[in-house]
Every structure is written in structure tokens, then in C-alpha cells.
Write a protein that holds these residues in place. Sequence first.
Motif, PDB file in Angstrom:
ATOM      1  N   GLY A 123      20.261  73.896  35.998  1.00 31.10           N
ATOM      2  CA  GLY A 123      20.704  72.534  35.708  1.00 31.10           C
ATOM      3  C   GLY A 123      19.678  71.749  34.918  1.00 31.10           C
ATOM      4  O   GLY A 123      20.009  70.994  34.010  1.00 31.10           O
ATOM      5  N   SER A 124      18.399  71.940  35.257  1.00 31.74           N
ATOM      6  CA  SER A 124      17.332  71.237  34.534  1.00 31.74           C
ATOM      7  C   SER A 124      17.290  71.662  33.074  1.00 31.74           C
ATOM      8  O   SER A 124      17.123  70.833  32.171  1.00 31.74           O
ATOM      9  CB  SER A 124      15.978  71.520  35.201  1.00 31.74           C
ATOM     10  OG  SER A 124      15.955  71.007  36.518  1.00 31.74           O
ATOM     11  N   LEU A 125      17.444  72.965  32.830  1.00 32.49           N
ATOM     12  CA  LEU A 125      17.424  73.445  31.459  1.00 32.49           C
ATOM     13  C   LEU A 125      18.626  72.930  30.667  1.00 32.49           C
ATOM     14  O   LEU A 125      18.525  72.633  29.480  1.00 32.49           O
ATOM     15  CB  LEU A 125      17.412  74.972  31.451  1.00 32.49           C
ATOM     16  CG  LEU A 125      16.031  75.617  31.678  1.00 32.49           C
ATOM     17  CD1 LEU A 125      16.176  77.104  31.898  1.00 32.49           C
ATOM     18  CD2 LEU A 125      15.105  75.334  30.518  1.00 32.49           C
ATOM     19  N   ALA A 126      19.752  72.803  31.348  1.00 26.47           N
ATOM     20  CA  ALA A 126      20.951  72.329  30.662  1.00 26.47           C
ATOM     21  C   ALA A 126      20.780  70.903  30.167  1.00 26.47           C
ATOM     22  O   ALA A 126      21.399  70.497  29.193  1.00 26.47           O
ATOM     23  CB  ALA A 126      22.146  72.427  31.598  1.00 26.47           C
ATOM     24  N   HIS A 127      19.931  70.087  30.852  1.00 30.16           N
ATOM     25  CA  HIS A 127      19.714  68.692  30.463  1.00 30.16           C
ATOM     26  C   HIS A 127      18.351  68.489  29.798  1.00 30.16           C
ATOM     27  O   HIS A 127      17.904  67.369  29.645  1.00 30.16           O
ATOM     28  CB  HIS A 127      19.845  67.778  31.686  1.00 30.16           C
ATOM     29  CG  HIS A 127      21.218  67.758  32.274  1.00 30.16           C
ATOM     30  ND1 HIS A 127      21.569  68.541  33.336  1.00 30.16           N
ATOM     31  CD2 HIS A 127      22.336  67.077  31.925  1.00 30.16           C
ATOM     32  CE1 HIS A 127      22.852  68.330  33.634  1.00 30.16           C
ATOM     33  NE2 HIS A 127      23.336  67.452  32.792  1.00 30.16           N
ATOM     34  N   ALA A 128      17.664  69.596  29.438  1.00 29.75           N
ATOM     35  CA  ALA A 128      16.352  69.485  28.830  1.00 29.75           C
ATOM     36  C   ALA A 128      16.449  68.779  27.488  1.00 29.75           C
ATOM     37  O   ALA A 128      17.441  68.892  26.766  1.00 29.75           O
ATOM     38  CB  ALA A 128      15.743  70.888  28.650  1.00 29.75           C
ATOM     39  N   ALA A 129      15.405  68.026  27.163  1.00 32.84           N
ATOM     40  CA  ALA A 129      15.403  67.241  25.925  1.00 32.84           C
ATOM     41  C   ALA A 129      15.294  68.159  24.712  1.00 32.84           C
ATOM     42  O   ALA A 129      14.438  69.042  24.649  1.00 32.84           O
ATOM     43  CB  ALA A 129      14.250  66.252  25.955  1.00 32.84           C
ATOM     44  N   THR A 130      16.163  67.936  23.754  1.00 32.70           N
ATOM     45  CA  THR A 130      16.162  68.670  22.497  1.00 32.70           C
ATOM     46  C   THR A 130      15.962  67.676  21.357  1.00 32.70           C
ATOM     47  O   THR A 130      16.645  66.653  21.291  1.00 32.70           O
ATOM     48  CB  THR A 130      17.499  69.413  22.297  1.00 32.70           C
ATOM     49  OG1 THR A 130      17.693  70.330  23.370  1.00 32.70           O
ATOM     50  CG2 THR A 130      17.498  70.180  20.987  1.00 32.70           C
ATOM     51  N   LEU A 131      15.042  67.966  20.476  1.00 27.91           N
ATOM     52  CA  LEU A 131      14.742  67.068  19.366  1.00 27.91           C
ATOM     53  C   LEU A 131      15.922  67.055  18.391  1.00 27.91           C
ATOM     54  O   LEU A 131      16.200  68.040  17.711  1.00 27.91           O
ATOM     55  CB  LEU A 131      13.463  67.522  18.660  1.00 27.91           C
ATOM     56  CG  LEU A 131      12.872  66.583  17.611  1.00 27.91           C
ATOM     57  CD1 LEU A 131      12.536  65.226  18.211  1.00 27.91           C
ATOM     58  CD2 LEU A 131      11.625  67.215  16.988  1.00 27.91           C
ATOM     59  N   SER A 132      16.635  65.932  18.328  1.00 24.86           N
ATOM     60  CA  SER A 132      17.828  65.826  17.491  1.00 24.86           C
ATOM     61  C   SER A 132      17.560  65.112  16.175  1.00 24.86           C
ATOM     62  O   SER A 132      18.154  65.449  15.146  1.00 24.86           O
ATOM     63  CB  SER A 132      18.937  65.081  18.252  1.00 24.86           C
ATOM     64  OG  SER A 132      19.325  65.791  19.412  1.00 24.86           O
ATOM     65  N   VAL A 133      16.701  64.104  16.201  1.00 23.76           N
ATOM     66  CA  VAL A 133      16.352  63.336  14.996  1.00 23.76           C
ATOM     67  C   VAL A 133      14.842  63.159  14.989  1.00 23.76           C
ATOM     68  O   VAL A 133      14.256  62.756  16.000  1.00 23.76           O
ATOM     69  CB  VAL A 133      17.038  61.949  14.986  1.00 23.76           C
ATOM     70  CG1 VAL A 133      16.635  61.162  13.745  1.00 23.76           C
ATOM     71  CG2 VAL A 133      18.558  62.086  15.071  1.00 23.76           C
ATOM     72  N   TYR A 134      14.207  63.457  13.851  1.00 22.99           N
ATOM     73  CA  TYR A 134      12.758  63.297  13.773  1.00 22.99           C
ATOM     74  C   TYR A 134      12.353  62.962  12.348  1.00 22.99           C
ATOM     75  O   TYR A 134      12.619  63.722  11.415  1.00 22.99           O
ATOM     76  CB  TYR A 134      12.049  64.577  14.216  1.00 22.99           C
ATOM     77  CG  TYR A 134      10.541  64.517  14.066  1.00 22.99           C
ATOM     78  CD1 TYR A 134       9.805  63.466  14.626  1.00 22.99           C
ATOM     79  CD2 TYR A 134       9.850  65.495  13.358  1.00 22.99           C
ATOM     80  CE1 TYR A 134       8.432  63.409  14.488  1.00 22.99           C
ATOM     81  CE2 TYR A 134       8.474  65.442  13.217  1.00 22.99           C
ATOM     82  CZ  TYR A 134       7.769  64.397  13.777  1.00 22.99           C
ATOM     83  OH  TYR A 134       6.405  64.328  13.643  1.00 22.99           O
ATOM     84  N   LEU A 135      11.730  61.802  12.185  1.00 25.79           N
ATOM     85  CA  LEU A 135      11.185  61.382  10.904  1.00 25.79           C
ATOM     86  C   LEU A 135       9.675  61.155  11.042  1.00 25.79           C
ATOM     87  O   LEU A 135       9.247  60.187  11.689  1.00 25.79           O
ATOM     88  CB  LEU A 135      11.856  60.091  10.415  1.00 25.79           C
ATOM     89  CG  LEU A 135      13.117  60.258   9.540  1.00 25.79           C
ATOM     90  CD1 LEU A 135      14.245  60.899  10.333  1.00 25.79           C
ATOM     91  CD2 LEU A 135      13.551  58.918   8.967  1.00 25.79           C
ATOM     92  N   PRO A 136       8.848  62.033  10.468  1.00 27.56           N
ATOM     93  CA  PRO A 136       7.394  61.817  10.518  1.00 27.56           C
ATOM     94  C   PRO A 136       6.953  60.579   9.749  1.00 27.56           C
ATOM     95  O   PRO A 136       5.907  60.000  10.043  1.00 27.56           O
ATOM     96  CB  PRO A 136       6.827  63.093   9.881  1.00 27.56           C
ATOM     97  CG  PRO A 136       7.941  64.084   9.919  1.00 27.56           C
ATOM     98  CD  PRO A 136       9.210  63.302   9.837  1.00 27.56           C
TER      99      PRO A 136
END
Length: 298
Positions: A25-38
Motif C-alpha cells: 500500500g505504501s508503494l502504491a501511494h509513493a511520491a512520483t515526480l510528475s512535474v519538475y522545472l530546474p
Amino acid sequence: MFGKLTLIHLLSLMKIPSLFLSLLGSLAHAATLSVYLPLDGETAAGGGTLVSGTAIGTNGTPEDNFTAGKFGQAASFSNTNTSSTTPNDWAISLGNLDSLYASSFSISLWVQTATAGYTADKAVFGNKDWNSGANVGWTLSTISTTGGGGRINWNTTGGTRRDPNIAFNDGGWNMVVVIFDRENNLVERFLNGASLGITESAFSSEGAGNLGAGFDTLIGGSGNGTYAANSVRIDDVAIWSGTLTDDQIALLWNGGEGNPATAIPEPSGALLGGLGALLLLRRARHRSERPEPGVLRW
């Protein structure tokens, strides 16, 4: 933590169903980088993400508005527009991201105001019409209800506006993180790695309120562009699908030295697939161990 898990560990966890299912369950809700502007002199996407920014406003050469940042360069904004929907300097549009806000998400960015105690009512980052904090959507702004300057505002369809403070207006670089946890109906805000508190029942009493405002998400502004950012520098902007953990936020803060958003490892697709396969294997094994109808096992 997930990167250190081995197949042996996973097989061991299968023997403890509650721990195994909790990890899954924790992995299913793990944060995934969706938008990133350096924001290193351009508005292009980074870190393998696909959403690039588009300059909007009346400034014909927004590429001139980059200056020294927390990491390399940062975007600098000098808008003086108020209720006008066109920034009279510039802002960066990420397009409409309302579908991302339908589930849990987290934002992180580094912010510097030109002077300490700057409290003008200007939008830094968000998707709502900032003519009113009661409008649907969310906005990080430089105004605050008490001293210090800075707050996160949000409201949902049929909900009640919320305006907790994040006092980042001290003239230095500050890291702001906000977690919008839709599953648990709460919002938690962080300044420089430290939690400032949790707002419960954050998305209406049932947690079902909508944050989609129907506008673009802007850096250096919000939604339709009203009250866009002034005397503000912004660096390393990220939106995560899912909720960041305390350890991940500590990694971003890194004792004040900071780390770019790409320092957080992405959840392993192979590991997620492996966990799913092991779960199916476990279920299949349990089915095979069931006695046939009418047969007793001693």
C-alpha cells in the motif's frame, strides 16, 4: 528505503501478511515526480518529466529574468499587476494540471523574496484565480494573516477556504513543501524541512472536494494570472503525484544546503511489479492449499 529491499526481504515479508500488504500500500501511494522545472536559465522540463513551462505575460524577453538561484539559476519575477489577468512582467504556465490534483499530490520549491518581511498580496505558485482566496484551487502567496509573510491557501468545490501561514519572507532562500493528502483528508506544510502543522478535514468533511480550478498552474503567479509575483525569485519547482515522506523532505532540505528534486529516487517499477507478482503468488498458493470440498485435513 525501498531501494534496499531484496527478493529475500520480500519473500520474508510474505510470511507476515500485515507487513507485506502495508508495504504494498505504501508503494502504491509513493511520491512520483510528475512535474519538475530546474529553472536554470530556461523553462524546460527536467528529471525525465514531460511538462515544460511556457512564458506568459507582456515581457517579450523572459529569458532575461533569470538570476543566481539556490542551484545554478532561478526565475525572477517583477509583476505589479493586480486584478488584471495578464502579468505585466511574466509568469510560467505549466498548463492545466487539474487531473493531477484529483488525487494526493505534493509541491516543493525554493523561494526568495527581495526583502525580509515582504507581505504584498502576490501569488507565487498555484492554479486558482487569486482575486479571492475563496475561489476553488490552491495558491502559495507572499501575504500572511500574521507576521512573517507567506501562506498556502486552498479551497474546494463547496468547501471552506484555508489559509495557514508559511513564513518564508525573510530575504533568504527558503524551501517550501506542501502535501495535499487526499486519501487521509489532510494538508501538511513544511518550511526548511520542518513541519509547521497539519490541517485536517482539508477537502471537505468527506475529503471529496475538488481542487480543479479550470485554469493553468502558474509559477510566478496563479491560475488566470491575477496578482502575479513581484520581487520574488523561484528555483527548483516540483510537483509530485503522491505524498512525500519526512525522510524525503529531509533529503531535499539537506541541512540547508539543499538537494534538487531529482535527488529523491523514483519508486522502482521493477520492485512494484515484483511485489504485485509475489502477492498473486501468495494468493495462488493459499488457493492451492485449500482442501477439496468434503475432504478433511488433519
